[in-house]
Design an enzyme around this catalytic site. Structure first.
Site, short mmCIF file in Angstrom:
data_model
loop_
_atom_site.label_atom_id
_atom_site.label_comp_id
_atom_site.label_asym_id
_atom_site.label_seq_id
_atom_site.Cartn_x
_atom_site.Cartn_y
_atom_site.Cartn_z
N ASP A 1 0.88 -1.06 0.13
CA ASP A 1 0.17 0.10 -0.03
C ASP A 1 0.77 1.13 -0.14
O ASP A 1 2.06 0.77 -1.21
CB ASP A 1 -1.43 -0.04 1.44
CG ASP A 1 -0.45 -0.13 2.25
OD1 ASP A 1 0.76 0.01 2.53
OD2 ASP A 1 -0.87 -1.19 3.67
N SER A 2 0.36 2.01 0.48
CA SER A 2 1.38 3.61 0.58
C SER A 2 2.07 3.67 1.48
O SER A 2 3.65 3.80 1.23
CB SER A 2 0.20 5.02 1.08
OG SER A 2 -0.13 4.34 2.28
N ASN A 3 2.46 2.57 1.97
CA ASN A 3 4.11 2.32 2.74
C ASN A 3 4.88 1.44 1.73
O ASN A 3 6.01 1.56 2.02
CB ASN A 3 4.04 1.26 4.39
CG ASN A 3 3.32 1.50 5.74
OD1 ASN A 3 2.94 2.89 5.59
ND2 ASN A 3 1.51 1.21 5.35
#
Length: 149
Positions: A4-6
């Site tokens: 994801d955004s991580n």
């Protein structure tokens, strides 16, 4: 790298993806397939298309970091994924990678990171958002499940 955004933002500000890339310089190219806002259900669905970009022999391993969005408050219906479904989705993702000839021993699961609730609430308020959708207590269960996987 799948996540994801991580993961998507993992090269920013001396992030974890950049550090990994530095460690593997001249030995492997790191391909970042992080998608901000995505959960395991969404990644499971798009993974065949992502994997079709590569021949089997081009992939030597995979790093999966998912669970932060899955663990959001249950009221966030389109994003929240129940823990049991998170585990099923993660296993499906791993199975797809194994079918692409990535050895199981080279599939690395990174737990979703802890959330500093106080700091996250302050960030949300600075953005004009008054509802905290993520919390450490929620993500902790998903991190524990990722460890078991």
């Amino acid at each position: 790298m799948i996540g994801d955004s991580n993961t998507e933002w993992g090269f920013r500000n001396n992030g974890w993806a950049g550090k990994l890339s530095d460690k593997l310089i001249r030995r492997a190219d790191i391909v970042n397939r992080g998608f901000s806002g995505y959960n395991t259900r969404m990644i499971r669905i798009i993974l065949p298309d992502l994997l079709s970009e590569f021949r089997d022999e081009e992939l030597s391993g995979a790093v999966i970091m998912l669970g932060t969005n899955d663990s959001v408050n249950k009221s966030w219906v389109p994003i929240h994924v129940p823990l049991e479904d998170y585990v099923k989705n993660m296993n499906s993702i791993i199975t797809q990678l194994i079918r692409k000839k990535i050895p199981k021993s080279r599939i690395i699961i990174v737990t979703p990171p802890r959330i500093d609730d106080e700091k996250w609430t302050a960030v949300l308020k600075s953005w004009g958002i008054m509802v905290n959708d993520h919390s450490d207590i929620l993500v902790k269960e998903y991190a524990q499940a990722a460890k078991r996987i």
